[in-house]
Design a protein around this motif. Structure first.
Motif, PDB file in Angstrom:
ATOM      1  N   GLN A  12       0.923  -1.228   0.001  1.00  0.00           N
ATOM      2  CA  GLN A  12      -0.132  -0.193  -0.098  1.00  0.00           C
ATOM      3  C   GLN A  12       1.010   1.357   0.032  1.00  0.00           C
ATOM      4  OE1 GLN A  12      -3.632   0.386   1.958  1.00  0.00           O
ATOM      5  NE2 GLN A  12      -3.645  -1.861   2.531  1.00  0.00           N
ATOM      6  N   LEU A  61       2.283   1.502  -3.411  1.00  0.00           N
ATOM      7  CA  LEU A  61       1.268   1.961  -4.515  1.00  0.00           C
ATOM      8  C   LEU A  61       1.185   3.522  -4.370  1.00  0.00           C
ATOM      9  CD1 LEU A  61      -1.239  -0.654  -4.481  1.00  0.00           C
ATOM     10  CD2 LEU A  61       0.513  -0.304  -6.176  1.00  0.00           C
ATOM     11  N   GLU A 112      -6.701  -4.258  -6.897  1.00  0.00           N
ATOM     12  CA  GLU A 112      -6.387  -3.931  -8.311  1.00  0.00           C
ATOM     13  C   GLU A 112      -5.895  -2.766  -8.261  1.00  0.00           C
ATOM     14  OE1 GLU A 112      -6.633  -5.965 -10.813  1.00  0.00           O
ATOM     15  OE2 GLU A 112      -7.227  -7.559  -9.753  1.00  0.00           O
ATOM     16  N   HIS A 113      -4.984  -2.170  -9.011  1.00  0.00           N
ATOM     17  CA  HIS A 113      -4.192  -0.975  -9.164  1.00  0.00           C
ATOM     18  C   HIS A 113      -3.464  -1.047 -10.473  1.00  0.00           C
ATOM     19  CE1 HIS A 113      -1.781   2.363  -8.191  1.00  0.00           C
ATOM     20  NE2 HIS A 113      -2.727   2.848  -7.245  1.00  0.00           N
TER      21      HIS A 113
END
Length: 224
Positions: free
Chosen positions: A18, A21, A40-41
Motif C-alpha cells: 500500500q 502504490l 487491483e491498481h
C-alpha cells in the motif's frame, strides 16, 4: 522505481504494498504469491508461483527490478524446526540468489524481527535462524538490509492472519498511538515499515540492520 513484494498477503507485506502504490516515485509493484491478491491498481502486477525453493520459471518476470521487499514468514509457534527453517531461510535465499543473478544492484530489504540473533549462537532457535538469514542477505547484496520491528500496529485496512497477533493488535488499537509515541524502540506501524523500506531503496544507509527505533526514524514520505 520498480519493486517486488513477497508475502504481500500478510499484515506487513500488505502495508508495504500500500505504501509502494502511494509513492510517486514507484512506477511498478510486483507481488509474488501462491494466489493472486484481491487488490487491483494500475501500478500493480501479480505473479502466481508455487515453488518457493526455485524461482527459475519466473526469473524473466523479475528482471529490471530496483528493490525487493521480503515480508514472507511464519511464526515459530506450532511449527517444526525444519519447516520453520525452510520457510524463513531456504525460501528467502532461493529468491535472493535468483534476484542477485538477474539484478545485482537490487536493494533487498528483509523483514526480520526484534530480538534476532546476528551471532547465530544464541539459545533461541528462531532468533538464530533469522540471524542467519539476515547475514546471508547482507552478504549477498551490497544493498542488503534487515528491518527488525517489534510490535506492529496495522495502519491500513488489513488484519493479520495470525490469530494471536490479530487479537493483540485489536486489543491494543485504542492505545496504539500512545505505544508508538512512548515506546519507539519496541512499537511501529505498517506505514512506518513501508516508508522505511522505500527509503532504503531510494537512498540506502549504514548500518545495514535497522532496529525498531531506526525504522521509526528512517521515514521520508514520497506519496503521490
Amino acid at each position: 522505481m520498480k519493486v517486488v513484494v513477497f508475502g504481500a498477503s500478510g499484515l506487513i507485506g500488505d502495508g508495504i504494498v500500500q505504501e509502494s502504490l502511494r509513492a510517486a516515485d514507484v512506477t511498478t509493484v510486483v507481488t509474488v504469491g501462491r494466489s493472486p491478491l484481491n487488490v487491483e491498481h494500475p501500478k500493480l502486477r501479480h505473479i502466481v508461483h508455487d515453488n518457493f525453493l526455485d524461482f527459475t520459471a519466473i526469473s524473466g518476470d523479475l528482471a529490471g527490478l530496483d528493490a525487493c521487499f521480503w515480508a514472507l514468514g511464519t511464526s515459530a509457534v506450532g511449527i517444526s524446526p525444519q519447516d520453520y527453517e525452510r520457510i524463513t531461510y531456504d525460501y528467502t535465499l532461493a529468491a535472493a540468489r535468483t534476484l542477485a543473478t538477474i539484478n545485482p544492484d537490487l536493494t533487498f530489504v528483509y523483514l526480520s524481527g526484534l530480538g534476532t540473533d546476528s551471532s547465530e549462537q544464541g539459545r533461541t532457535r528462531w532468533a538464530r535462524v533469522k540471524g542467519r538469514t539476515e547475514n546471508a542477505i547482507i552478504a549477498t547484496f551490497p544493498n542488503g538490509y534487515a528491518l527488525r520491528p517489534g510490535f506492529v500496529q496495522p495502519a491500513h485496512a488489513m488484519r493479520s492472519k495470525t490469530r494471536w497477533y490479530r487479537w493483540t493488535t485489536t486489543a491494543a488499537a485504542p492505545i496504539a498511538p500512545l505505544l508508538l509515541r512512548l515506546l519507539p524502540a519496541y512499537a511501529t506501524s505498517t506505514r512506518q515499515i513501508g516508508q522505511a523500506a522505500l527509503n532504503l531503496a531510494r537512498h540506502g544507509q549504514s548500518p545495514h540492520i535497522l532496529e525498531n527505533r531506526d525504522i521509526n526514524t528512517a521515514v521520508t514520505p514520497h506519496h503521490a
